[in-house]
Design a protein around this motif. Structure first.
Motif, short mmCIF file in Angstrom:
data_model
loop_
_atom_site.label_atom_id
_atom_site.label_comp_id
_atom_site.label_asym_id
_atom_site.label_seq_id
_atom_site.Cartn_x
_atom_site.Cartn_y
_atom_site.Cartn_z
N HIS A 147 100.37 -66.24 -2.28
CA HIS A 147 99.82 -66.76 -3.53
C HIS A 147 98.33 -66.41 -3.65
O HIS A 147 97.86 -65.97 -4.70
CB HIS A 147 100.00 -68.28 -3.62
N ASP A 148 97.59 -66.63 -2.56
CA ASP A 148 96.16 -66.31 -2.56
C ASP A 148 95.94 -64.81 -2.74
O ASP A 148 95.06 -64.41 -3.51
CB ASP A 148 95.51 -66.81 -1.26
N ALA A 149 96.72 -64.00 -2.05
CA ALA A 149 96.57 -62.55 -2.17
C ALA A 149 96.86 -62.10 -3.60
O ALA A 149 96.10 -61.28 -4.15
CB ALA A 149 97.51 -61.84 -1.19
N ALA A 150 97.91 -62.62 -4.21
CA ALA A 150 98.24 -62.23 -5.59
C ALA A 150 97.10 -62.58 -6.53
O ALA A 150 96.72 -61.78 -7.40
CB ALA A 150 99.53 -62.90 -6.03
N LEU A 151 96.53 -63.76 -6.37
CA LEU A 151 95.41 -64.19 -7.21
C LEU A 151 94.20 -63.27 -7.05
O LEU A 151 93.61 -62.82 -8.03
CB LEU A 151 95.04 -65.63 -6.86
N ARG A 152 93.86 -62.96 -5.82
CA ARG A 152 92.67 -62.14 -5.56
C ARG A 152 92.90 -60.66 -5.89
O ARG A 152 91.99 -59.97 -6.35
CB ARG A 152 92.21 -62.33 -4.14
N ILE A 153 94.11 -60.18 -5.64
CA ILE A 153 94.42 -58.78 -5.96
C ILE A 153 94.42 -58.58 -7.47
O ILE A 153 94.10 -57.49 -7.95
CB ILE A 153 95.75 -58.38 -5.29
N ALA A 154 94.73 -59.62 -8.23
CA ALA A 154 94.68 -59.53 -9.70
C ALA A 154 93.28 -59.15 -10.17
O ALA A 154 93.12 -58.42 -11.15
CB ALA A 154 95.13 -60.85 -10.32
N GLU A 155 92.26 -59.63 -9.46
CA GLU A 155 90.88 -59.30 -9.81
C GLU A 155 90.61 -57.80 -9.69
O GLU A 155 89.71 -57.29 -10.33
CB GLU A 155 89.92 -60.09 -8.94
N TRP A 156 91.39 -57.11 -8.85
CA TRP A 156 91.23 -55.67 -8.65
C TRP A 156 92.14 -54.85 -9.57
O TRP A 156 92.08 -53.62 -9.57
CB TRP A 156 91.52 -55.30 -7.19
N GLY A 157 93.02 -55.52 -10.31
CA GLY A 157 93.89 -54.83 -11.26
C GLY A 157 95.10 -54.14 -10.64
O GLY A 157 95.70 -53.26 -11.26
N ASP A 158 95.49 -54.54 -9.43
CA ASP A 158 96.62 -53.91 -8.74
C ASP A 158 97.91 -54.63 -9.11
O ASP A 158 98.45 -55.43 -8.35
CB ASP A 158 96.37 -53.92 -7.23
N ASP A 159 98.42 -54.33 -10.30
CA ASP A 159 99.61 -55.00 -10.82
C ASP A 159 100.85 -54.74 -9.98
O ASP A 159 101.71 -55.61 -9.84
CB ASP A 159 99.87 -54.58 -12.27
N GLY A 160 100.99 -53.54 -9.41
CA GLY A 160 102.16 -53.21 -8.61
C GLY A 160 102.27 -54.09 -7.37
O GLY A 160 103.36 -54.56 -7.03
N MET A 164 105.13 -56.99 -6.56
CA MET A 164 105.87 -57.00 -5.30
C MET A 164 105.71 -58.34 -4.58
O MET A 164 106.68 -58.91 -4.08
CB MET A 164 105.40 -55.85 -4.41
N LEU A 165 104.49 -58.87 -4.56
CA LEU A 165 104.25 -60.16 -3.91
C LEU A 165 105.06 -61.27 -4.57
O LEU A 165 105.71 -62.07 -3.89
CB LEU A 165 102.77 -60.52 -3.96
N VAL A 166 105.02 -61.31 -5.89
CA VAL A 166 105.71 -62.39 -6.62
C VAL A 166 107.22 -62.21 -6.55
O VAL A 166 107.96 -63.14 -6.20
CB VAL A 166 105.22 -62.47 -8.08
N SER A 167 107.71 -61.02 -6.87
CA SER A 167 109.17 -60.83 -6.99
C SER A 167 109.87 -60.77 -5.64
O SER A 167 111.02 -61.18 -5.55
CB SER A 167 109.47 -59.56 -7.79
N GLN A 168 109.21 -60.29 -4.63
CA GLN A 168 109.85 -60.14 -3.33
C GLN A 168 109.44 -61.26 -2.36
O GLN A 168 110.28 -62.03 -1.91
CB GLN A 168 109.48 -58.78 -2.71
N VAL A 169 108.16 -61.32 -2.04
CA VAL A 169 107.69 -62.23 -0.99
C VAL A 169 107.79 -63.69 -1.43
O VAL A 169 108.39 -64.52 -0.74
CB VAL A 169 106.25 -61.88 -0.57
N ILE A 170 107.22 -64.01 -2.60
CA ILE A 170 107.15 -65.41 -3.01
C ILE A 170 108.52 -65.94 -3.43
O ILE A 170 108.96 -66.98 -2.93
CB ILE A 170 106.09 -65.60 -4.12
N ARG A 171 109.19 -65.25 -4.31
CA ARG A 171 110.47 -65.77 -4.80
C ARG A 171 111.51 -65.88 -3.68
O ARG A 171 112.22 -66.87 -3.57
CB ARG A 171 111.00 -64.92 -5.95
#
Length: 192
Positions: A147-160, A164-171
């Motif tokens: 969750h933290d990585a997805a939030l911080r990576i969003a700041e860098w614009g890395d949607d892919g 992957m974090l949300v659909s694979q790891v988190i869910r």
């Protein structure tokens, strides 16, 4: 074979080869993926942490699958093996994401052990509730980091990577944690 270990003919494999490292761990090479060097570097660093923890979670699932005991042996033996297989797929997905960003995925188990934040379990067999609790704690560690990585990576614009974090790891992690947690509810099997 000749005395200098060179093959006599073309069918002899070249054995015992050693090579130079062509890309160091912790670096990213340039790839035309529309992300800056810094964005790719940050994503790879975060993904390698999640990757190390997920490899450990996979190992815990297999260990507990093998060492399961008690009245719910069969059911838990099957569900833990199923979850292990799903985690192995996630390991591959994360590693390939790191590689697709130009990074180097952590793969050697000794290196994974250096990076992981999941505590090492005892070498022996724990009681079933302790094994399940250990798996739940590992899931929570990974979920908090993802969750933290997805939030911080969003700041860098890395949607892919976020996808992957949300659909694979988190869910997957949330679903697996739900299945495990329900095994720790103390309810009667026959009468209320």
């Amino acid at each position: 074979m000749t005395t200098d270990s060179k093959p006599i003919n073309g069918s002899q494999p070249w054995l015992h080869q050693k090579g130079e490292v062509i890309q160091e761990f912790g670096t990213v090479k340039q790839f035309p993926v529309g992300l800056s060097y810094d964005a790719r570097m940050y994503s790879c660093q975060r993904m390698n942490r999640v990757l190390a923890d997920t490899q450990i979670l996979y190992g815990l699932y297999k260990k507990h699958h093998w060492l399961m005991r008690g009245a719910t042996f069969y059911q838990l033996h099957l569900v833990l093996d199923k979850h292990a297989g799903e985690q192995l797929d996630i390991v591959d997905t994360i590693a390939e994401r790191v590689q697709s960003l130009g990074g180097v995925a952590v793969g050697d188990p000794r290196h994974v052990a250096e990076i992981t934040s999941i505590p090492r379990p005892p070498d022996g067999v724990e009681e079933v509730p302790a094994m399940l609790s250990r798996l739940l704690e590992a899931h929570e560690t990974i979920l908090i980091d993802a969750h933290d990585a997805a939030l911080r990576i969003a700041e860098w614009g890395d949607d892919g990577t976020i996808d992957m974090l949300v659909s694979q790891v988190i869910r997957s992690g949330e679903r697996q944690a739900w299945f495990l947690a329900e095994h720790l509810v103390d309810t009667p099997l026959v009468r209320a």
